[in-house]
Design an enzyme around this catalytic site. Structure first.
Site, short mmCIF file in Angstrom:
data_model
loop_
_atom_site.label_atom_id
_atom_site.label_comp_id
_atom_site.label_asym_id
_atom_site.label_seq_id
_atom_site.Cartn_x
_atom_site.Cartn_y
_atom_site.Cartn_z
N GLY A 299 -1.39 -10.26 3.81
CA GLY A 299 -1.33 -8.95 2.89
C GLY A 299 -2.34 -7.90 3.49
O GLY A 299 -3.12 -8.02 4.24
N CYS B 161 -1.12 -2.61 -1.05
CA CYS B 161 -0.38 -3.35 -0.22
C CYS B 161 0.16 -2.68 0.82
O CYS B 161 1.18 -2.99 1.61
CB CYS B 161 0.87 -3.91 -1.06
SG CYS B 161 0.02 -5.09 -2.53
#
Length: 248
Positions: free
Chosen positions: A98, A206
């Site tokens: 991520g 993100c």
């Protein structure tokens, strides 16, 4: 001190060995619940020790529910440009998959340490199972949460949840980031309960700039952290083999 002993916390629902009782929905897996914020580096060290002990067969698989002080973590795909305000909070390289995310008080973090060798050696399936776990827990609060193709995590269609919201608005309520070593998982997910959403302003969460973030309290629900934990324990069967469907 053994690695299992290092995991003994101060928390609630604890038995004599310092761990919570297993959840009926996921038998054989121990639970640890910490109420006070845990420093990030201490949590990572504890996870590393637990993962090694799980692989060695000297400690149980574990789900650890906790909070952190305000901080940002950078996953293995984090882009420098997405750290908008590097001086706002401490920044840690996480080693998980991520990009950048925020952790802080009012957010329930679940570090999930399971041996996939005892289940399915399918990392993508495991990520799907963690997402399903969150989706199932949120459903207990009458929140319809969903996956989105190409966007790991759990999302809420704000218009569907509240018709007064603009059509097409989607906000992220839970982030997923996992790591695997010798088929033992660690890191996991973070679910926004009543955290300060303004703290996300120091990053592009993100790496997705076109969508926002939300929390249970932002949605008008006011569960306690203990109530959230109860729902997570009740729905943990999604983490069992075959407990989640990853159909697109």
């Amino acid at each position: 001190m053994s690695s299992h002993a290092q995991m003994q916390p101060e928390g609630r629902l604890l038995s004599d060995d310092g761990l919570a009782a297993p959840a009926p929905a996921l038998p054989g897996v121990a639970w640890r619940i910490d109420d006070a914020p845990v420093p990030y580096e201490a949590a990572v060290a504890a996870m590393e020790a637990q993962v090694a002990a799980i692989r060695a067969g000297t400690a149980p698989e574990l789900i650890w529910l906790l909070q952190h002080p305000p901080l940002y973590t950078a996953g293995t795909s984090a882009r420098e440009a997405d750290l908008v305000d590097p001086d706002r909070f401490p920044v840690f390289k996480a080693g998980r998959g991520g990009q950048y995310t925020y952790h802080g008080p009012g957010q329930r973090i679940a570090y999930v340490m399971l041996d996939l060798s005892r289940r399915d050696r399918d990392l993508r399936g495991f990520v799907c199972a963690v997402e399903q776990w969150v989706i199932d827990a949120l459903a207990r609060f009458n929140v319809t949460a969903e996956r989105r193709q190409g966007r790991v995590g759990v999302w809420v269609d704000r218009h569907r949840q509240d018709p007064a919201q603009p059509a097409g608005r989607e906000d992220k309520i839970a982030a997923i980031g996992v790591r695997v070593r010798h088929w033992v998982t660690f890191h996991g997910m973070s679910l926004n309960v009543d955290c300060d959403l303004d703290h996300y302003g120091g990053i592009v969460p993100c790496g997705i700039a076109e969508h926002g973030v939300t929390s249970l309290w932002d949605l008008g629900l006011t569960p306690t952290m203990a109530e959230v934990d109860e729902m997570l324990r009740a729905t943990a069967g999604a983490l069992s083999p075959g407990g989640a469907s990853c159909a697109a």
